[in-house]
Design a protein around this motif. Structure first.
Motif, PDB file in Angstrom:
ATOM      1  N   GLU A  27       0.848  -1.201   0.000  1.00  0.00           N
ATOM      2  CA  GLU A  27       0.000   0.000   0.000  1.00  0.00           C
ATOM      3  C   GLU A  27       0.884   1.252   0.000  1.00  0.00           C
ATOM      4  O   GLU A  27       0.631   2.203  -0.753  1.00  0.00           O
ATOM      5  N   ASP A  28       1.941   1.240   0.832  1.00  0.00           N
ATOM      6  CA  ASP A  28       2.855   2.401   0.869  1.00  0.00           C
ATOM      7  C   ASP A  28       3.476   2.629  -0.507  1.00  0.00           C
ATOM      8  O   ASP A  28       3.578   3.757  -0.974  1.00  0.00           O
ATOM      9  N   ALA A  29       3.913   1.521  -1.141  1.00  0.00           N
ATOM     10  CA  ALA A  29       4.557   1.651  -2.462  1.00  0.00           C
ATOM     11  C   ALA A  29       3.572   2.243  -3.474  1.00  0.00           C
ATOM     12  O   ALA A  29       3.929   3.118  -4.266  1.00  0.00           O
ATOM     13  N   LEU A  30       2.337   1.767  -3.428  1.00  0.00           N
ATOM     14  CA  LEU A  30       1.345   2.261  -4.386  1.00  0.00           C
ATOM     15  C   LEU A  30       1.044   3.731  -4.173  1.00  0.00           C
ATOM     16  O   LEU A  30       0.995   4.509  -5.130  1.00  0.00           O
ATOM     17  N   THR A  31       0.829   4.106  -2.899  1.00  0.00           N
ATOM     18  CA  THR A  31       0.459   5.513  -2.663  1.00  0.00           C
ATOM     19  C   THR A  31       1.643   6.430  -2.948  1.00  0.00           C
ATOM     20  O   THR A  31       1.462   7.607  -3.261  1.00  0.00           O
ATOM     21  N   ASP A  81       5.280   4.166  -6.451  1.00  0.00           N
ATOM     22  CA  ASP A  81       6.503   3.401  -6.732  1.00  0.00           C
ATOM     23  C   ASP A  81       6.097   2.020  -7.271  1.00  0.00           C
ATOM     24  O   ASP A  81       6.017   1.026  -6.533  1.00  0.00           O
ATOM     25  N   LEU A  82       5.837   1.960  -8.585  1.00  0.00           N
ATOM     26  CA  LEU A  82       5.317   0.718  -9.166  1.00  0.00           C
ATOM     27  C   LEU A  82       6.361  -0.390  -9.183  1.00  0.00           C
ATOM     28  O   LEU A  82       6.028  -1.572  -9.116  1.00  0.00           O
ATOM     29  N   GLU A  83       7.639  -0.013  -9.258  1.00  0.00           N
ATOM     30  CA  GLU A  83       8.680  -1.047  -9.256  1.00  0.00           C
ATOM     31  C   GLU A  83       8.678  -1.785  -7.927  1.00  0.00           C
ATOM     32  O   GLU A  83       8.749  -3.012  -7.878  1.00  0.00           O
ATOM     33  N   GLU A  84       8.595  -1.031  -6.843  1.00  0.00           N
ATOM     34  CA  GLU A  84       8.564  -1.659  -5.512  1.00  0.00           C
ATOM     35  C   GLU A  84       7.258  -2.465  -5.346  1.00  0.00           C
ATOM     36  O   GLU A  84       7.272  -3.578  -4.836  1.00  0.00           O
ATOM     37  N   ALA A  85       6.150  -1.895  -5.816  1.00  0.00           N
ATOM     38  CA  ALA A  85       4.872  -2.624  -5.709  1.00  0.00           C
ATOM     39  C   ALA A  85       4.983  -3.962  -6.444  1.00  0.00           C
ATOM     40  O   ALA A  85       4.549  -5.011  -5.939  1.00  0.00           O
ATOM     41  N   GLY A  86       5.594  -3.947  -7.644  1.00  0.00           N
ATOM     42  CA  GLY A  86       5.742  -5.180  -8.423  1.00  0.00           C
ATOM     43  C   GLY A  86       6.620  -6.199  -7.696  1.00  0.00           C
ATOM     44  O   GLY A  86       6.298  -7.393  -7.646  1.00  0.00           O
ATOM     45  N   ALA A  88       7.457  -7.828 -16.862  1.00  0.00           N
ATOM     46  CA  ALA A  88       6.447  -7.260 -15.957  1.00  0.00           C
ATOM     47  C   ALA A  88       7.130  -6.816 -14.662  1.00  0.00           C
ATOM     48  O   ALA A  88       8.073  -7.465 -14.185  1.00  0.00           O
ATOM     49  N   LEU A  89       6.618  -5.737 -14.085  1.00  0.00           N
ATOM     50  CA  LEU A  89       7.206  -5.246 -12.824  1.00  0.00           C
ATOM     51  C   LEU A  89       6.911  -6.217 -11.691  1.00  0.00           C
ATOM     52  O   LEU A  89       7.659  -6.294 -10.717  1.00  0.00           O
ATOM     53  N   GLY A  90       5.811  -6.940 -11.803  1.00  0.00           N
ATOM     54  CA  GLY A  90       5.447  -7.924 -10.787  1.00  0.00           C
ATOM     55  C   GLY A  90       4.326  -8.790 -11.328  1.00  0.00           C
ATOM     56  O   GLY A  90       3.603  -8.373 -12.240  1.00  0.00           O
ATOM     57  N   ALA A  91       4.205 -10.014 -10.782  1.00  0.00           N
ATOM     58  CA  ALA A  91       3.122 -10.902 -11.239  1.00  0.00           C
ATOM     59  C   ALA A  91       2.756 -11.848 -10.109  1.00  0.00           C
ATOM     60  O   ALA A  91       3.629 -12.367  -9.416  1.00  0.00           O
ATOM     61  N   LYS A  92       1.471 -12.050  -9.933  1.00  0.00           N
ATOM     62  CA  LYS A  92       0.990 -12.957  -8.881  1.00  0.00           C
ATOM     63  C   LYS A  92      -0.397 -13.476  -9.256  1.00  0.00           C
ATOM     64  O   LYS A  92      -1.068 -12.878 -10.099  1.00  0.00           O
TER      65      LYS A  92
END
Ligand code: MEV
Length: 328
Positions: free
Chosen positions: A234-238, A241-246, A278-282
């Protein structure tokens, strides 16, 4: 006919752990279930559904529960969809105090059933909204979310969090922790979804995690760690910081795998997305099959997924800014 629509959702962080009071972060997506309700004066409930990734179906119930015919349910997902409508209509009756009126209910949905995109929550939200409005009552969003949550809770034998239904009723990005449900500011998240054409059984998957958690301390710790990831996510998104969110989404997928809720096809799609940059995948939702969610502002992941064996559909999903929409 009174019609309402409600969006599906993805979990960016926190599915399963949210059932134990840990936080989760979700985004509503522009794939909707649309439910039309027409009162009928014979007290019967007739459900007609199309586009639920199954052949269309029609089920008719009698005026009282004991009067129900056996529904030929070779498709267990059809049964599930019908149960959500049935339970949603009970809430309509409870809110309006009208026990006599019957309903023709028509569902159209572009959210695949049981695939982690919140189809049942969207159907419950839209059905309760359309049903109550058809009888002259318009619910506030909070009560609508609460009633839809209780619908899921009843159908899933007490194994549901408030997350899916709150997100569908409210739209946008949301954070849910126990009873505390709120909207959050999130950037325009570049969501790409991969769908393996299958579905998982939410009840069974939630029970499986519950058993593991009771048996192994590591599993209980894993659930708590998913909660920590959701806080950081949540912190990364707000912070945009999409790289950290990914990166955190990748961790989250690993922990869900450890809890036994991933599958070969979900893992294959996750790795194809990561290989494509992709920056992240789940996985998203209960797992066992269905959808993955990935972050990628470029077209690469969508293209790679569309060529990945086992991925039936890949698509970019825009954030649904509004939850329930009153169509007429
Ligand atoms: C299902 O979409 C998400 C789960 O966390 C169950 C729930 O929260 O109700 C697995």
């Amino acid at each position: 006919m009174t019609r309402s629509s409600a969006p599906g959702k993805v979990y960016l962080f926190g599915e399963h752990a949210v059932v134990y009071g840990e936080p989760a972060v979700l985004c509503a997506i522009e794939r909707r279930a649309r439910v039309g309700v027409e009162p009928r004066d014979d007290g019967r409930l007739r459900v007609h559904a199309e586009d639920l990734s199954l052949d269309g179906f029609t089920v008719e119930y009698g005026a009282s529960a004991g009067d129900r015919p056996d529904v030929d349910v070779s498709e267990s997902l059809v049964t599930a969809a019908t149960q959500y409508v049935d339970s949603a209509i009970e809430h309509v009756r409870d809110v309006t105090g009208d026990e006599e009126t019957g309903f023709d209910v028509t569902i159209e949905s572009d959210i695949p059933l049981g695939a982690g995109l919140g189809s049942s929550a969207a159907v419950a939200v839209a059905a309760i909204d359309a049903g109550t409005r058809a009888l002259g009552t318009t619910l506030e969003s909070d009560e609508l979310a609460e009633r839809a949550y209780r619908t899921e809770y009843e159908v899933q034998d007490g194994q549901a969090s408030r997350a899916d239904t709150f997100c569908s009723a409210t739209g946008g990005a949301v954070r849910v922790e126990g009873d505390d449900c709120r909207s959050i500011e999130a950037p325009d998240v570049p969501i790409v979804i991969g769908f393996d054409g299958g579905a998982g059984d939410t009840g069974e998957l939630v029970s499986g995690v519950r058993s593991l958690r009771e048996e192994y301390e590591f599993a209980a710790d894993t659930v708590e760690t998913i909660g920590d990831l959701a806080r950081n996510g949540e912190d990364a998104l707000t912070a945009d910081d999409l790289e950290e969110a990914g990166r955190l989404m990748n961790f989250n997928h690993g922990l869900l795998s450890a809890l036994g809720v991933s599958s070969r096809s979900l893992d294959t799609m996750v790795w194809a997305a990561r290989d494509a940059g992709a920056l992240g995948a789940k996985l998203t939702g209960a797992g066992g099959g269905g959808c993955i969610v990935t972050l990628d502002p470029t077209p690469e992941t969508e293209t790679a997924l569309s060529f990945t064996p086992g991925c039936e559909e890949a698509f970019r999903a825009g954030l649904a800014e509004t939850g329930v929409e009153r169509l007429e």
